[in-house]
Design a protein around this motif. Structure first.
Motif, mmCIF file in Angstrom:
data_model
loop_
_atom_site.group_PDB
_atom_site.id
_atom_site.type_symbol
_atom_site.label_atom_id
_atom_site.label_comp_id
_atom_site.label_asym_id
_atom_site.label_seq_id
_atom_site.Cartn_x
_atom_site.Cartn_y
_atom_site.Cartn_z
ATOM 1 N N SER A 96 0.843 -1.196 0.000
ATOM 2 C CA SER A 96 0.000 0.000 0.000
ATOM 3 C C SER A 96 0.877 1.244 0.000
ATOM 4 O O SER A 96 1.865 1.320 0.740
ATOM 5 N N ALA A 97 0.508 2.211 -0.819
ATOM 6 C CA ALA A 97 1.264 3.466 -0.889
ATOM 7 C C ALA A 97 0.307 4.598 -1.242
ATOM 8 O O ALA A 97 -0.763 4.385 -1.816
ATOM 9 N N LYS A 98 0.726 5.818 -0.904
ATOM 10 C CA LYS A 98 -0.091 6.998 -1.173
ATOM 11 C C LYS A 98 0.152 7.459 -2.611
ATOM 12 O O LYS A 98 1.297 7.605 -3.045
ATOM 13 N N VAL A 99 -0.951 7.691 -3.349
ATOM 14 C CA VAL A 99 -0.859 8.090 -4.746
ATOM 15 C C VAL A 99 -1.821 9.257 -5.012
ATOM 16 O O VAL A 99 -2.750 9.506 -4.246
ATOM 17 N N ARG A 100 -1.567 9.947 -6.143
ATOM 18 C CA ARG A 100 -2.445 11.042 -6.587
ATOM 19 C C ARG A 100 -2.881 10.744 -8.017
ATOM 20 O O ARG A 100 -2.079 10.308 -8.842
ATOM 21 N N TRP A 101 -4.166 10.977 -8.316
ATOM 22 C CA TRP A 101 -4.682 10.732 -9.657
ATOM 23 C C TRP A 101 -5.767 11.757 -9.972
ATOM 24 O O TRP A 101 -6.239 12.483 -9.093
ATOM 25 N N THR A 102 -6.164 11.798 -11.212
ATOM 26 C CA THR A 102 -7.227 12.700 -11.660
ATOM 27 C C THR A 102 -8.494 11.889 -11.849
ATOM 28 O O THR A 102 -8.508 10.893 -12.589
ATOM 29 N N ALA A 103 -9.563 12.319 -11.178
ATOM 30 C CA ALA A 103 -10.847 11.602 -11.248
ATOM 31 C C ALA A 103 -11.557 11.920 -12.558
ATOM 32 O O ALA A 103 -11.118 12.757 -13.351
ATOM 33 N N PHE A 104 -12.709 11.254 -12.778
ATOM 34 C CA PHE A 104 -13.476 11.442 -14.006
ATOM 35 C C PHE A 104 -13.959 12.883 -14.173
ATOM 36 O O PHE A 104 -14.086 13.378 -15.284
ATOM 37 N N ASP A 105 -14.223 13.561 -13.055
ATOM 38 C CA ASP A 105 -14.732 14.939 -13.139
ATOM 39 C C ASP A 105 -13.615 15.973 -13.271
ATOM 40 O O ASP A 105 -13.856 17.175 -13.254
ATOM 41 N N GLY A 106 -12.367 15.508 -13.383
ATOM 42 C CA GLY A 106 -11.232 16.412 -13.545
ATOM 43 C C GLY A 106 -10.580 16.854 -12.247
ATOM 44 O O GLY A 106 -9.557 17.532 -12.268
ATOM 45 N N SER A 107 -11.170 16.463 -11.112
ATOM 46 C CA SER A 107 -10.593 16.851 -9.819
ATOM 47 C C SER A 107 -9.404 15.959 -9.484
ATOM 48 O O SER A 107 -9.334 14.797 -9.895
ATOM 49 N N THR A 108 -8.462 16.525 -8.729
ATOM 50 C CA THR A 108 -7.279 15.774 -8.301
ATOM 51 C C THR A 108 -7.579 15.130 -6.957
ATOM 52 O O THR A 108 -8.064 15.786 -6.040
ATOM 53 N N ARG A 109 -7.278 13.853 -6.864
ATOM 54 C CA ARG A 109 -7.560 13.114 -5.629
ATOM 55 C C ARG A 109 -6.301 12.393 -5.161
ATOM 56 O O ARG A 109 -5.422 12.068 -5.959
ATOM 57 N N GLY A 111 -5.063 9.143 -2.365
ATOM 58 C CA GLY A 111 -5.539 7.999 -1.605
ATOM 59 C C GLY A 111 -4.488 6.912 -1.575
ATOM 60 O O GLY A 111 -3.347 7.106 -2.028
ATOM 61 N N THR A 112 -4.867 5.777 -1.058
ATOM 62 C CA THR A 112 -3.948 4.641 -0.936
ATOM 63 C C THR A 112 -4.304 3.590 -1.975
ATOM 64 O O THR A 112 -5.479 3.248 -2.142
ATOM 65 N N ALA A 113 -3.308 3.071 -2.646
ATOM 66 C CA ALA A 113 -3.505 2.020 -3.648
ATOM 67 C C ALA A 113 -2.393 0.998 -3.525
ATOM 68 O O ALA A 113 -1.344 1.257 -2.926
ATOM 69 N N GLN A 114 -2.618 -0.171 -4.090
ATOM 70 C CA GLN A 114 -1.620 -1.236 -4.109
ATOM 71 C C GLN A 114 -0.670 -0.998 -5.279
ATOM 72 O O GLN A 114 -1.113 -0.900 -6.431
ATOM 73 N N VAL A 115 0.623 -0.877 -4.976
ATOM 74 C CA VAL A 115 1.624 -0.630 -6.024
ATOM 75 C C VAL A 115 2.776 -1.618 -5.851
ATOM 76 O O VAL A 115 2.954 -2.209 -4.783
ATOM 77 N N ASP A 116 3.574 -1.755 -6.930
ATOM 78 C CA ASP A 116 4.757 -2.618 -6.860
ATOM 79 C C ASP A 116 5.783 -2.008 -5.915
ATOM 80 O O ASP A 116 5.986 -0.785 -5.910
ATOM 81 N N SER A 117 6.443 -2.837 -5.141
ATOM 82 C CA SER A 117 7.486 -2.335 -4.238
ATOM 83 C C SER A 117 8.723 -1.924 -5.041
ATOM 84 O O SER A 117 8.894 -2.323 -6.189
ATOM 85 N N GLY A 118 9.587 -1.088 -4.408
ATOM 86 C CA GLY A 118 10.822 -0.660 -5.050
ATOM 87 C C GLY A 118 10.666 0.567 -5.921
ATOM 88 O O GLY A 118 11.568 0.880 -6.705
ATOM 89 N N ARG A 119 9.554 1.293 -5.815
ATOM 90 C CA ARG A 119 9.343 2.494 -6.632
ATOM 91 C C ARG A 119 9.701 3.752 -5.845
ATOM 92 O O ARG A 119 9.598 3.785 -4.625
ATOM 93 N N HIS A 131 -16.378 3.085 -9.945
ATOM 94 C CA HIS A 131 -17.278 4.090 -10.530
ATOM 95 C C HIS A 131 -17.383 5.341 -9.660
ATOM 96 O O HIS A 131 -17.839 6.388 -10.129
ATOM 97 N N ASN A 132 -16.963 5.269 -8.393
ATOM 98 C CA ASN A 132 -16.942 6.452 -7.530
ATOM 99 C C ASN A 132 -15.613 7.200 -7.612
ATOM 100 O O ASN A 132 -15.422 8.202 -6.929
ATOM 101 N N GLY A 133 -14.690 6.698 -8.425
ATOM 102 C CA GLY A 133 -13.392 7.338 -8.556
ATOM 103 C C GLY A 133 -12.422 7.003 -7.456
ATOM 104 O O GLY A 133 -11.399 7.663 -7.293
ATOM 105 N N GLN A 134 -12.687 5.936 -6.694
ATOM 106 C CA GLN A 134 -11.817 5.519 -5.599
ATOM 107 C C GLN A 134 -10.979 4.316 -6.017
ATOM 108 O O GLN A 134 -11.434 3.483 -6.823
ATOM 109 N N PRO A 135 -9.743 4.190 -5.481
ATOM 110 C CA PRO A 135 -8.905 3.020 -5.833
ATOM 111 C C PRO A 135 -9.605 1.708 -5.481
ATOM 112 O O PRO A 135 -10.302 1.609 -4.468
#
Length: 199
Positions: A96-109, A111-119, A131-135
């Motif tokens: 689990s790691a903290k990430v930032r992404w752009t939702a469907f409505d164009g807003s920046t969000r 949250g926590t998502a599962q990512v590969d280690s070593g990044r 469909h709610n724009g959540q990971p």
């Protein structure tokens, strides 16, 4: 002493298929009840198990298809370093790691998502969002979903069959116990007469 019996003259056991359904002098009401119980058990196992398995598999397949339709891959930016953790025997090590992404409505969000280690922080990656724009977790691929749906359907059919056999076995045990009690009661009445006749 020589045995002069011809070959093949041993007594043969008589089999009466479906004897519980035939009218005969030794058949009792409990035997008829047991016959109906066995018939109901097999019908529930064959028909009920098939229906339960098919319905469960269909419901699971629809659920997996809905997940594939509702979840989307989006680009995200990793906000924190993710140290490399080696786990033997696994192809990917997700943390689990903290990430930032752009939702469907164009807003920046964020949250926590599962990512590969070593990044490293600032690296770009793709995550699945619902469909709610959540990971969310990656939806199963069609082939994998079909296998999982089939396994769930088979499990439902086996579970129903096990329940039916358990209830049916309990019913047969109760009928056997009742038959033995009745035979004991009848023997208490008839047994003394047989003893008088053989003395």
């Amino acid at each position: 002493m020589r045995d002069d019996k011809p070959a093949g003259s041993e007594p043969k056991r008589t089999r009466l298929p479906l004897w519980r359904w035939r009218s005969n002098p030794i058949r009792r009401r409990d035997d008829v009840l047991e016959a109906w119980l066995l018939l109901a058990m097999w019908l529930l196992v064959v028909v009920g198990g098939t229906v339960a398995g098919a319905m469960t598999a269909h419901a699971a397949d629809r659920s997996f298809a809905r997940q594939r339709a509702e979840r989307t891959l989006v680009h995200a930016v990793l906000l924190t370093d993710v140290p490399y953790t080696a786990v033997s025997g696994t192809g990917r090590d997700l943390v689990s790691a903290k990430v930032r992404w752009t939702a469907f409505d164009g807003s920046t969000r964020t949250g926590t998502a599962q990512v590969d280690s070593g990044r490293k922080a600032g690296s770009t990656l793709t995550i699945w969002i619902d469909h709610n724009g959540q990971p969310s977790a990656r939806p199963p691929a069609p082939g994998k979903a079909a296998v999982e749906a089939g396994l769930l359907g088979a499990s439902a059919a086996l579970a129903l069959s096990g329940l039916v056999f358990a209830v049916g076995s309990a019913g047969r045990w109760w009928l056997d116990r009742r038959r033995m009690e009745r035979w004991d009661a009848e023997w208490d009445l008839v047994g003394p007469r047989w003893g008088h006749m053989t003395s």
